[in-house]
Write an enzyme that holds these catalytic residues in place. Structure first.
Site, short mmCIF file in Angstrom:
data_model
loop_
_atom_site.label_atom_id
_atom_site.label_comp_id
_atom_site.label_asym_id
_atom_site.label_seq_id
_atom_site.Cartn_x
_atom_site.Cartn_y
_atom_site.Cartn_z
N GLU A 153 -4.77 61.34 -28.51
CA GLU A 153 -4.74 60.42 -29.64
C GLU A 153 -3.42 60.49 -30.39
OE1 GLU A 153 -9.50 60.79 -30.68
OE2 GLU A 153 -8.01 61.38 -32.16
N CYS A 184 1.30 60.86 -36.25
CA CYS A 184 0.61 62.12 -36.01
C CYS A 184 0.37 62.21 -34.51
CB CYS A 184 -0.71 62.14 -36.78
SG CYS A 184 -1.67 63.65 -36.58
N CYS A 201 -8.41 71.18 -27.29
CA CYS A 201 -7.90 72.34 -28.01
C CYS A 201 -8.78 73.53 -27.71
CB CYS A 201 -7.88 72.07 -29.52
SG CYS A 201 -7.15 73.43 -30.47
N CYS A 245 -12.01 75.59 -33.94
CA CYS A 245 -12.23 75.64 -35.38
C CYS A 245 -13.53 74.89 -35.69
CB CYS A 245 -11.06 75.01 -36.13
SG CYS A 245 -9.50 75.93 -35.91
N CYS A 282 -13.62 71.02 -36.72
CA CYS A 282 -12.68 70.10 -36.06
C CYS A 282 -13.31 69.44 -34.84
CB CYS A 282 -11.43 70.88 -35.64
SG CYS A 282 -10.21 69.87 -34.76
N SER A 331 2.61 71.81 -37.12
CA SER A 331 1.45 72.43 -37.75
C SER A 331 0.83 73.44 -36.80
CB SER A 331 0.41 71.36 -38.12
OG SER A 331 -0.73 71.95 -38.70
N HIS A 340 -7.09 77.11 -44.58
CA HIS A 340 -8.49 76.66 -44.64
C HIS A 340 -9.47 77.67 -45.24
CE1 HIS A 340 -6.96 73.32 -42.51
NE2 HIS A 340 -6.97 73.87 -41.32
N HIS A 398 -12.55 64.73 -43.39
CA HIS A 398 -12.77 63.38 -42.87
C HIS A 398 -14.20 63.30 -42.35
CE1 HIS A 398 -11.86 59.52 -41.07
NE2 HIS A 398 -10.59 59.64 -41.40
N CYS A 441 -8.77 63.62 -36.36
CA CYS A 441 -8.28 64.02 -35.05
C CYS A 441 -9.43 64.33 -34.09
CB CYS A 441 -7.38 65.24 -35.20
SG CYS A 441 -6.73 65.81 -33.65
#
Length: 369
Positions: A94, A107, A114, A118, A121, A194, A219, A289, A332
């Site tokens: 994305e 972005c 990944c 997390c 996420c 990041s 976080h 989000h 994301c």
């Protein structure tokens, strides 16, 4: 065949100069081709009509310039655009384009999926597929520059899918492609990497001479809470991450997703303020989000205002990120999850190609130590 889009611009130029000598062509032709890789990208060699036809045919026999195919394109009512690119192996990544006045921030993703898992996420929930190559990372920017009308960013953030510092082998040359005048020519201060706190990668980024920005996903202000949200904290605990931020040559931003009832209490604001002051960090509070976030709920707006106020009263610079693309699942990983929800995730250890910085390590097992 050599993929020219996997090479930093200067390396591409050297490769092409050698080819021109072999082909009996003048050396300046190499610079013409480099110009069409990134600055004014061509879809293929045939499109480089300032080159002789015979040379274009020779180039196509020796070199490649792979494209990324747009699978899905969505546009939000606030102007945010989201692109799902399909890769040659069927995986997808994305890219989000976020307009803000005269600024356009892209972005971009650095991995398909990944490995870090997390808890809040959507990308982490899908598992890890593979690292992206430079042509797939910088290619996200290239493809949008080739659209009609073109989308040319003023800013780049490595905040899409994946952990960029666990793919340093590809991210390193990509930074050169994005920054150098023969690439996209985007100023280093307008490019942010990041990370969750992958220490070897932070060191490697800091050793580059350019003024690239670093954002660290914190976080949670304590090891206990951070471990429950981010398993990587077992390998890279907060004290070591803060020390790395202190040693980084430039100011660091702390990214902090606001999770209702989880990390938004007054005592957590005080603890976060102490961490930020310890290394002089700027704090960016991120409203969660909706969607793709498991059982978590966003912190109410009033709580975010109180939390940010606590940080300011502690003399910490803070901003609250504006939520964008709420109507197009712009968090994301959400769009990819929708399109590939039936695919079983692949663990990073099965792929065997999660790489930290060159010279510091070869493979990093993302599973907790």
């Amino acid at each position: 065949m050599i993929n020219l889009l996997n090479l930093a611009p200067e390396e591409a130029n050297q490769t092409l100069v050698a080819f021109m000598a072999e082909a009996g062509e003048p050396a300046y032709r190499a610079r013409q081709i480099v110009h069409r890789l990134w600055q004014h990208p061509a879809s293929d060699f045939d499109e480089m009509n300032d080159l002789p036809l015979g040379l274009r045919q020779q180039l196509a026999e020796r070199f490649t310039m792979p494209r990324l195919m747009v699978d899905t394109h969505q546009q939000s009512s606030d102007g945010t655009q989201k692109f799902l690119f399909r890769l040659s192996d069927g995986q997808a990544i994305e890219t989000v384009a976020i307009p803000d006045g005269k600024r356009l921030t892209l972005c971009i993703s650095s991995q398909a999926g990944c490995a870090l898992q997390c808890a809040f996420c959507a990308t982490g929930a899908m598992g890890f597929a593979h690292n992206l190559e430079p042509f797939e990372i910088a290619g996200q920017v290239r493809e949008l520059a080739m659209r009609d009308p073109a989308l040319r960013p003023t800013n780049i953030v490595f905040m899409g899918m994946g952990e960029p510092l666990m793919n340093w082998k590809a991210v390193d040359p990509t930074l050169s492609i994005l920054n150098t005048p023969d690439g996209f020519g985007i100023g280093a201060r307008h490019i942010t990497v990041s990370t969750v706190g992958v220490l070897p990668g932070i060191v490697a980024l800091g050793e580059r001479p350019e003024q690239f920005r670093l954002a660290i996903s914190i976080h949670a202000p304590t090891d206990e809470l951070r471990r429950s949200l981010m398993p990587v904290n077992l390998k890279y605990p907060l004290a070591e991450v803060i020390e790395a931020a202190r040693e980084f040559a430039r100011r660091v931003t702390f990214e902090y997703v606001m999770l209702g009832g989880v990390n938004d209490a007054a005592e957590q604001a005080a603890a976060l303020a102490r961490l930020a002051k310890d290394c002089g960090a700027f704090v960016n509070l991120i409203p969660l989000h909706p969607g793709g976030a498991g059982s978590f709920v966003p912190s109410p707006a009033a709580v975010i205002r109180r939390f940010s106020g606590d940080l300011r009263r502690a003399n910490v610079e803070v901003a609250v990120r504006k939520s964008r693309g709420l109507d197009i699942a712009a968090a994301c990983g959400q769009l990819r999850v929708e399109r590939l929800r039936r695919r079983a995730p692949v663990g990073a250890h099965e792929h065997g190609d999660v790489q930290v910085a060159q010279g510091i390590g070869t493979l990093l097992d993302p599973r907790p130590a």
